[in-house]
Design a protein around this motif. Structure first.
Motif: not given
Length: 128
Positions: A40-55
């Motif tokens: 977001x503007x003026x903020x650091x990049x933040x994690x949202x979600x992750x999925x493994x290679x195999x789901x």
């Protein structure tokens, strides 16, 4: 090397839904875990979600848990982020990213430095 091209995003009212897509080049997509981050503007990049290679493994930031869903289609070399019940505070530029290393601990999922390849970013704006 992996190239990531994002699509989707845009302007939506609060409570609405959007789906982001991230298409990867190359034949090794299925060997990469994929993540979504936002800034977001003026903020650091933040994690949202992750999925493994195999789901088999998915991880979410507390702020999006229950509202966002990450998925992938390895046959299409594409990862998705379905965003429901959007809030104005979800407004940000969203990035997909690829990580070829398995996690040792779940906290590593949120570490942006793990991810070697990044998409170009796509704007999501949620109006109140």
């Amino acid at each position: 090397q992996v190239q990531l091209v994002q699509s989707g995003g845009g302007l939506v009212q609060a409570g609405g839904s959007l789906r982001l897509s991230c298409a990867a080049s190359g034949r090794t997509f299925s060997s990469y875990a994929m993540g979504w981050f936002r800034q977001a503007p003026g903020k650091e990049r933040e994690f949202v979600a992750r999925i493994s290679s195999s789901c088999r493994g998915t991880y979410y930031a507390d702020s999006v848990k229950g509202r966002f869903t990450i998925s992938r289609d390895n046959a299409k070399n594409t990862v998705y982020l379905q965003m429901n019940s959007l809030k104005p505070e979800d407004t940000a530029v969203y990035y997909c990213a690829a990580d070829q290393r398995p996690l040792s601990t779940t906290i590593q999922a949120a570490q942006s430095t793990r991810y070697s390849y990044w998409g170009q970013g796509t704007q999501v704006t949620v109006s109140s």
